[in-house]
Enzyme design. Structure first.
Site, PDB file in Angstrom:
ATOM      1  N   ASP A 289       0.858  -1.186   0.000  1.00 56.68           N
ATOM      2  CA  ASP A 289       0.000   0.000   0.000  1.00 56.68           C
ATOM      3  C   ASP A 289       0.892   1.233   0.000  1.00 56.68           C
ATOM      4  O   ASP A 289       1.761   1.378   0.864  1.00 56.68           O
ATOM      5  CB  ASP A 289      -0.898   0.021   1.240  1.00 56.68           C
ATOM      6  CG  ASP A 289      -2.027  -1.009   1.149  1.00 56.68           C
ATOM      7  OD1 ASP A 289      -2.063  -1.754   0.163  1.00 56.68           O
ATOM      8  OD2 ASP A 289      -2.859  -1.051   2.074  1.00 56.68           O
TER       9      ASP A 289
ATOM     10  N   ASP B   1     -15.370  -3.855  -1.397  1.00 52.05           N
ATOM     11  CA  ASP B   1     -15.056  -3.720   0.022  1.00 52.05           C
ATOM     12  C   ASP B   1     -16.377  -3.626   0.758  1.00 52.05           C
ATOM     13  O   ASP B   1     -17.208  -2.773   0.434  1.00 52.05           O
ATOM     14  CB  ASP B   1     -14.232  -2.450   0.260  1.00 52.05           C
ATOM     15  CG  ASP B   1     -13.001  -2.401  -0.645  1.00 52.05           C
ATOM     16  OD1 ASP B   1     -12.444  -3.475  -0.914  1.00 52.05           O
ATOM     17  OD2 ASP B   1     -12.617  -1.302  -1.074  1.00 52.05           O
TER      18      ASP B   1
END
Length: 242
Positions: free
Chosen positions: A8, A130
């Site tokens: 990330d 998500d």
């Protein structure tokens, strides 16, 4: 089943968030290219990279670093998400050598966009769903939509996506264990590969997913557990290969 390390990116650094909160980031390295190399040496067969700044701003912010990683490790298939809201961005990433592009927020807010991309770039589009309590989250997880995650997954399967990444955001970065039940439920509802994400903490989580991988779970994304050392990548992949 593939064990896929996550990188990330925030401000050019490799970080991990807790529950997707940008104000709760742990910096693990100032050199994401070196981190990618570490995972390659450990036997990674695919890499999951997210441009967190891009996810918030709606346009790529760490594309330079991502291109550098792809150029340095050309044999490593890479999937990239974060801030991909138009086909030009998809083209730029694919031209750089990225294998799959992940569409998140815009897949939910403008579903026809995914259909268009699947026609333009067949085999290269992944949708990232998500969810929390069965509902899809958008805008870097800052909002919950009214969309049911399974309904949306079935819709994107019809569009021709290459895979669906399913993240339980109540578990992500919390080291609380993966939500196997909800992942299986989603995988059973579609025929495209499902990649599990969120909450993977130790080898027991890998084992639990392996036990149900025949339901259509082709991979698992691992982040914080790799960086904090509660999972060894080579060991996890060996387990997943059995």
């Amino acid at each position: 089943m593939l064990v896929i390390p996550a990188i990330d990116l925030k401000d050019g650094k490799c970080v991990r968030l807790r529950q997707g909160r940008m104000d709760d980031a742990t910096v693990f390295s100032d050199d994401p290219v070196e981190v990618a190399g570490r995972w390659v040496e450990a036997g990674a067969r695919r890499l999951h990279i997210v441009d967190l700044d891009g996810a918030i701003s709606g346009e790529p912010r760490n594309a330079g670093i991502i291109s550098e990683i792809v150029a340095r490790y050309p044999d490593l298939p890479v999937q990239v998400g974060g801030g991909i809201r138009d086909d030009d961005t998809v083209q730029v990433y694919l031209d750089a050598g990225v294998q799959w592009v992940i569409i998140g927020t815009k897949a939910v807010s403008a579903p026809h966009f995914v259909n268009d991309l699947c026609l333009e770039f067949p085999g290269h589009i992944i949708v990232g769903l998500d969810a929390k309590d069965g509902k899809v989250a958008i805008d870097g997880w800052s909002k919950l939509s009214n969309h049911d995650v399974i309904d949306m997954a079935m819709h994107f399967e019809q569009d021709g996506v290459a895979a669906i990444i399913y993240t339980d955001i109540s578990r992500d970065g919390m080291m609380q264990g993966v939500n196997v039940e909800s992942t299986v439920k989603l995988a059973q509802a579609v025929h495209v590969p499902v990649i599990a994400s969120g909450g993977v903490t130790n080898l027991d989580d890998i084992r639990r997913l392996c036990a149900v991988s025949e339901e259509g779970i082709d991979g698992v994304i691992v982040g914080r557990a790799l960086y904090e050392g509660t999972i060894d990548l080579a060991e996890a992949q060996k387990l997943a290969d059995q």
